[in-house]
Design an enzyme around this catalytic site. Structure first.
Site, PDB file in Angstrom:
ATOM      1  N   HIS A  84       5.797  12.615 -14.153  1.00 43.29           N
ATOM      2  CA  HIS A  84       5.816  11.497 -13.194  1.00 43.29           C
ATOM      3  C   HIS A  84       5.758  10.189 -13.983  1.00 43.29           C
ATOM      4  O   HIS A  84       4.699   9.776 -14.446  1.00 43.29           O
ATOM      5  CB  HIS A  84       4.638  11.616 -12.221  1.00 43.29           C
ATOM      6  CG  HIS A  84       4.623  10.556 -11.154  1.00 43.29           C
ATOM      7  ND1 HIS A  84       4.535  10.860  -9.810  1.00 43.29           N
ATOM      8  CD2 HIS A  84       4.677   9.210 -11.222  1.00 43.29           C
ATOM      9  CE1 HIS A  84       4.529   9.743  -9.107  1.00 43.29           C
ATOM     10  NE2 HIS A  84       4.606   8.716  -9.944  1.00 43.29           N
ATOM     11  N   HIS A  86       7.878   6.078 -14.526  1.00 40.65           N
ATOM     12  CA  HIS A  86       8.728   5.045 -13.906  1.00 40.65           C
ATOM     13  C   HIS A  86       9.446   4.305 -15.027  1.00 40.65           C
ATOM     14  O   HIS A  86       9.121   3.158 -15.341  1.00 40.65           O
ATOM     15  CB  HIS A  86       7.892   4.072 -13.072  1.00 40.65           C
ATOM     16  CG  HIS A  86       7.294   4.676 -11.845  1.00 40.65           C
ATOM     17  ND1 HIS A  86       7.901   4.616 -10.608  1.00 40.65           N
ATOM     18  CD2 HIS A  86       6.165   5.393 -11.663  1.00 40.65           C
ATOM     19  CE1 HIS A  86       7.154   5.247  -9.713  1.00 40.65           C
ATOM     20  NE2 HIS A  86       6.090   5.734 -10.324  1.00 40.65           N
ATOM     21  N   LYS A  89      10.879   0.726 -14.420  1.00 37.70           N
ATOM     22  CA  LYS A  89       9.993  -0.436 -14.313  1.00 37.70           C
ATOM     23  C   LYS A  89       9.340  -0.797 -15.650  1.00 37.70           C
ATOM     24  O   LYS A  89       8.784  -1.881 -15.798  1.00 37.70           O
ATOM     25  CB  LYS A  89       8.820  -0.146 -13.375  1.00 37.70           C
ATOM     26  CG  LYS A  89       9.141   0.093 -11.929  1.00 37.70           C
ATOM     27  CD  LYS A  89       7.821   0.173 -11.141  1.00 37.70           C
ATOM     28  CE  LYS A  89       8.061   0.360  -9.662  1.00 37.70           C
ATOM     29  NZ  LYS A  89       8.375   1.747  -9.295  1.00 37.70           N
ATOM     30  N   HIS A 243       5.484  10.075  -3.296  1.00 37.85           N
ATOM     31  CA  HIS A 243       4.267   9.308  -3.566  1.00 37.85           C
ATOM     32  C   HIS A 243       3.427   9.355  -2.293  1.00 37.85           C
ATOM     33  O   HIS A 243       3.860   8.862  -1.251  1.00 37.85           O
ATOM     34  CB  HIS A 243       4.599   7.852  -3.890  1.00 37.85           C
ATOM     35  CG  HIS A 243       5.029   7.617  -5.297  1.00 37.85           C
ATOM     36  ND1 HIS A 243       6.215   8.070  -5.799  1.00 37.85           N
ATOM     37  CD2 HIS A 243       4.404   6.969  -6.321  1.00 37.85           C
ATOM     38  CE1 HIS A 243       6.320   7.702  -7.074  1.00 37.85           C
ATOM     39  NE2 HIS A 243       5.235   7.027  -7.420  1.00 37.85           N
ATOM     40  N   GLU A 246      -1.456   6.761  -2.040  1.00 41.23           N
ATOM     41  CA  GLU A 246      -1.947   6.042  -3.221  1.00 41.23           C
ATOM     42  C   GLU A 246      -2.771   4.871  -2.707  1.00 41.23           C
ATOM     43  O   GLU A 246      -2.345   3.718  -2.726  1.00 41.23           O
ATOM     44  CB  GLU A 246      -0.766   5.570  -4.088  1.00 41.23           C
ATOM     45  CG  GLU A 246      -1.219   5.017  -5.435  1.00 41.23           C
ATOM     46  CD  GLU A 246      -0.055   4.626  -6.342  1.00 41.23           C
ATOM     47  OE1 GLU A 246       1.101   4.815  -5.939  1.00 41.23           O
ATOM     48  OE2 GLU A 246      -0.317   4.129  -7.451  1.00 41.23           O
ATOM     49  N   ASP A 343       2.698   8.185 -15.290  1.00 39.04           N
ATOM     50  CA  ASP A 343       3.016   7.162 -14.287  1.00 39.04           C
ATOM     51  C   ASP A 343       3.492   5.872 -14.959  1.00 39.04           C
ATOM     52  O   ASP A 343       4.216   5.913 -15.938  1.00 39.04           O
ATOM     53  CB  ASP A 343       1.807   6.940 -13.367  1.00 39.04           C
ATOM     54  CG  ASP A 343       2.200   6.478 -11.957  1.00 39.04           C
ATOM     55  OD1 ASP A 343       3.401   6.409 -11.665  1.00 39.04           O
ATOM     56  OD2 ASP A 343       1.295   6.197 -11.149  1.00 39.04           O
ATOM     57  N   ASN A 344       3.037   4.727 -14.485  1.00 37.32           N
ATOM     58  CA  ASN A 344       3.592   3.443 -14.941  1.00 37.32           C
ATOM     59  C   ASN A 344       3.139   3.076 -16.347  1.00 37.32           C
ATOM     60  O   ASN A 344       2.039   3.410 -16.758  1.00 37.32           O
ATOM     61  CB  ASN A 344       3.181   2.342 -13.979  1.00 37.32           C
ATOM     62  CG  ASN A 344       3.680   2.602 -12.579  1.00 37.32           C
ATOM     63  OD1 ASN A 344       3.144   3.461 -11.886  1.00 37.32           O
ATOM     64  ND2 ASN A 344       4.716   1.915 -12.174  1.00 37.32           N
TER      65      ASN A 344
HETATM   66 ZN   LIG Z   1       4.474   6.717  -9.457  1.00 33.75          ZN
END
Ligand SMILES: [Zn+2]
Length: 446
Positions: A84, A86, A89, A243, A246, A343-344
């Site tokens: 997972h 991104h 971004k 998602h 969250e 994630d990010n």
């Molecule tokens: Zn995410």
């Protein structure tokens, strides 16, 4: 220089890696004898070109006089899986900061950056940077979400992704998920997006957002929206990766609705739910009911502990009171497959990170109490995500599988978790990966 940093992989097509200490959660079908306190065993592995030709208990008499490297009982892991991320971004933090670190500001800052700056070149440059970090750290597969709020942006991002996936195919296995607010499936765009995903060999996704933006009760039509996503996926043979919840608001309770929708639609594909933070702040009875339903529906969960820790329970001038993570132990007790992921990375949702699953694992152990005992924790960064996203033999060490390893100076999991493992050796196709982490200055001017 210590003895570890002077280790050299044999310069031969066939060679032995001797006395490697491997947690058995990484060894499907391999030797599982003489386990240490960490659930690891000592093995000798025969590398033949790009593959693992044999895995035997350490110390078996050498059947030949091939070259060998003796690891003296240091830890060896497979290259890991970040299921997972991104990548679209990533690394915009220097040009678009989150003014207060909150989730609402993250959404807004990212939307503004996306509208103004996300040309194909821009996405490509940052995606490449992230992939180079991941590869050097020993990541073998990444599933990234791609912001797809409307068709123009979606087509641009998915085109970049398809090119990047082809270019990186021999180094990092890439998958992508369409990320749009669940509202997209109320309009004809939902179907257009599903077609784009199917044509790109991707995964359908969405955000089960709350009615009032970030926090609060669910959308009134969440059930028909979930039915639409599952129908579109079913018609096209797609998996689904959402998602979910969250949020730290207990009213965010979409997870049970997703599980009910999967059962109601008799959905055959794999459904992954990411985050599920608010589950942890709901009443115990509700947690149990929801998790029983998830287990029945065959839902897999991915927890994103570093980003949850950063975003959840953030309120300016006030110290956070909870860690933001979903009840992982309760899920595992019910047999729900749970993976950890990054994630990010360096964007308004998370200012930090380096696409390093070893770092994510080390932090996850602390945040989620995956220790005492530690034995199976590492499975959440390798074999479990492998099975969830169907990443072939990656994320495990198996006879016939790829010779992709991370060699650590650490002998025990404690030693591995205490230090950042910056001196790890990453092996791909039997050879040491010699490229270095990209320099941040390469992102100057983006
Ligand atoms: Zn995410």
């Amino acid at each position: 220089m210590n003895r570890f940093t002077m280790l050299q992989m044999p310069d031969a097509q066939r060679y032995w890696i001797r006395r490697a200490r491997v947690p058995v959660c990484f060894l499907p079908g391999g030797p599982k004898t003489d386990l240490d306190r960490d659930g690891a065993t000592l093995v000798d592995m025969l590398v033949d070109s790009e593959r693992i030709a044999a895995i035997e208990p350490a110390g078996a008499p050498a059947s030949n006089d091939l070259p060998a490297i003796n690891l003296e009982a240091r830890q060896v892991w497979p290259s890991l899986i970040d299921m997972h991320a991104h990548l679209d971004k990533g690394h915009i933090v220097a040009r678009t900061e989150n003014p207060d670190g909150s989730f609402a500001s993250a959404l807004q800052s990212t939307a503004e950056d996306r509208a103004k700056r996300w040309t194909a070149d821009d996405i490509k440059r940052r995606m490449e940077f992230g992939l180079r970090c991941a590869y050097v750290h020993g990541v073998a597969a990444i599933r990234t979400h791609l912001d797809s709020p409307e068709l123009d942006q979606a087509q641009r991002s998915w085109a970049v992704f398809r090119d990047t996936r082809a270019e990186w195919a021999d180094r990092v296995l890439l998958q992508a998920v369409a990320l749009a607010p669940i509202d997209a499936f109320r309009t004809p765009y939902g179907e257009e997006l599903a077609d784009l995903v199917a044509a790109s060999d991707g995964v359908l996704g969405g955000v089960t957002r709350a009615a009032s933006g970030v926090h609060g009760r669910l959308l009134d039509d969440i059930d028909p929206l979930l039915d639409t996503i599952l129908r579109l996926a079913l018609e096209r043979g797609l998996d689904v990766d959402l998602h979910v919840d969250e949020s730290g608001d207990p009213a965010a309770a979409a997870l049970a609705r997703v599980a009910a929708a999967v059962l109601r639609n008799r959905f055959k594909g794999r459904v992954v739910c990411g985050h599920c933070c608010s589950l942890a702040v709901q009443p115990e009875e509700q947690i149990c009911r929801t998790l029983d339903l998830c287990a029945e529906a065959g839902i897999a969960v991915v927890t994103l502990p570093t980003v949850n820790l950063y975003l959840q329970d953030r309120c300016s001038g006030r110290t956070p009171r909870w860690r933001g993570v979903t009840p992982v132990h309760e899920m595992r007790q019910r047999g729900i497959p749970v993976a950890i992921a990054g994630d990010n990375c360096r964007d308004p949702f998370h200012a930090y990170g380096d696409h390093d699953m070893v770092d994510t694992f080390r932090q996850a152990v602390r945040i989620l109490h995956l220790d005492h005992p530690l034995a199976d924790a590492a499975a959440m960064a390798g074999p479990l995500p492998q099975a969830i996203i169907r990443a072939g033999p990656l994320g495990t060490i198996a006879k016939g599988g790829p010779a992709r390893f991370i060699l650590f100076n650490a002998r025990t999991l404690n030693e591995l978790i205490c230090r950042p493992q910056s001196d790890r050796l990453v092996i791909d196709r039997g050879r040491q990966v010699s490229v270095e982490l990209p320099d941040y200055s390469e992102l100057d001017g983006i």
